[in-house]
Design a protein around this motif. Structure first.
Motif, short mmCIF file in Angstrom:
data_model
loop_
_atom_site.label_atom_id
_atom_site.label_comp_id
_atom_site.label_asym_id
_atom_site.label_seq_id
_atom_site.Cartn_x
_atom_site.Cartn_y
_atom_site.Cartn_z
N ARG A 35 1.06 -1.58 -0.01
CA ARG A 35 0.10 -0.54 -0.29
C ARG A 35 0.73 1.66 -0.14
O ARG A 35 1.48 1.47 0.89
CB ARG A 35 -0.96 0.29 1.37
N ILE A 36 0.36 1.92 -1.03
CA ILE A 36 1.52 3.57 -1.60
C ILE A 36 0.35 4.22 -1.39
O ILE A 36 -0.48 4.61 -2.12
CB ILE A 36 2.36 3.21 -2.24
N THR A 37 0.63 5.46 -0.73
CA THR A 37 -0.23 6.99 -0.36
C THR A 37 0.47 7.75 -0.84
O THR A 37 1.54 7.99 -0.62
CB THR A 37 -0.87 7.43 0.68
N GLN A 38 0.36 9.32 -2.64
CA GLN A 38 0.73 9.90 -2.17
C GLN A 38 0.34 11.30 -2.94
O GLN A 38 -0.95 11.19 -2.91
CB GLN A 38 1.46 9.40 -4.05
N LYS A 39 0.88 11.95 -2.07
CA LYS A 39 -0.50 13.53 -2.23
C LYS A 39 0.82 14.58 -2.87
O LYS A 39 2.14 14.94 -2.82
CB LYS A 39 -0.78 13.48 -0.69
N LEU A 40 0.40 14.74 -3.92
CA LEU A 40 1.52 16.00 -5.07
C LEU A 40 -0.28 17.52 -5.24
O LEU A 40 -1.00 17.16 -4.92
CB LEU A 40 1.35 15.12 -6.73
N GLU A 41 1.16 17.69 -4.98
CA GLU A 41 0.47 19.26 -5.11
C GLU A 41 -0.53 19.62 -6.46
O GLU A 41 0.00 19.18 -7.59
CB GLU A 41 1.21 20.73 -5.14
N GLY A 42 -2.12 19.73 -6.25
CA GLY A 42 -2.56 19.15 -8.24
C GLY A 42 -3.03 18.49 -7.74
O GLY A 42 -4.17 18.52 -9.12
#
Length: 161
Positions: A35-42
């Motif tokens: 499980r990988i989570t990622q939050k990138l601007e936009g």
């Protein structure tokens, strides 16, 4: 049988983007989930889960100055590290040009259309990609069709040589 001839200079010309498999497709021992989570601007936060992430492979890409990958996606998640040069990564969803350099790493969650390029006019870029959840057989890269490729280039301002 046709014989294709090329000059010595043509034979020595590097491919715009060369892929060198560093491993075969390997399977982990036992059952592996990721499980990988990622939050990138936009972009909205992305949560990637693989109940079966058992197959992996590692590929080194050498990208010549100005070379651009066709728009594509992958059947699994790709963990990328830039080892040399400049690297730009663009998701079709937002057309934001994300810039990376040596020592930077990024996550391509998979099943998302994107492109990447070497913005330099003089230096190669080298990235190493670890593909998680790669299928045991079949394509690791799934290009979009030519019409969509051209439309995304126009929408995101991508210029190809």
């Amino acid at each position: 049988m046709a014989l294709i001839m090329s000059t010595a200079a043509e034979a020595d010309e590097p491919k715009p983007i060369a892929a060198e498999p560093l491993t075969q497709r390997h399977a982990f021992d036992g059952e592996v989930s990721v499980r990988i989570t990622q939050k990138l601007e936009g972009l909205p936060e992305q949560a990637i889960s693989f109940d079966d992430a058992s197959h992996i492979t590692v590929v080194r890409f050498t990208i010549q100055p100005g070379a651009v990958f066709p728009w594509h996606t992958h059947p699994g998640t790709v963990l990328i590290t830039v080892t040399e040069g400049e690297f730009e990564f663009i998701f079709a969803e937002d057309c934001v040009n994300r810039e990376y350099g040596p020592g930077d790493a990024l996550v391509d969650p998979g099943n998302t259309v994107h492109t990447a390029l070497n913005p330099s006019r003089t230096e190669e870029t080298v990235v190493v990609a670890l593909l998680l959840g790669a299928p045991a057989e079949g394509a690791l890269t799934i290009p979009v069709d030519e019409e969509r490729n051209a439309a995304l280039d126009a929408e995101c301002g991508i210029k190809r040589n």
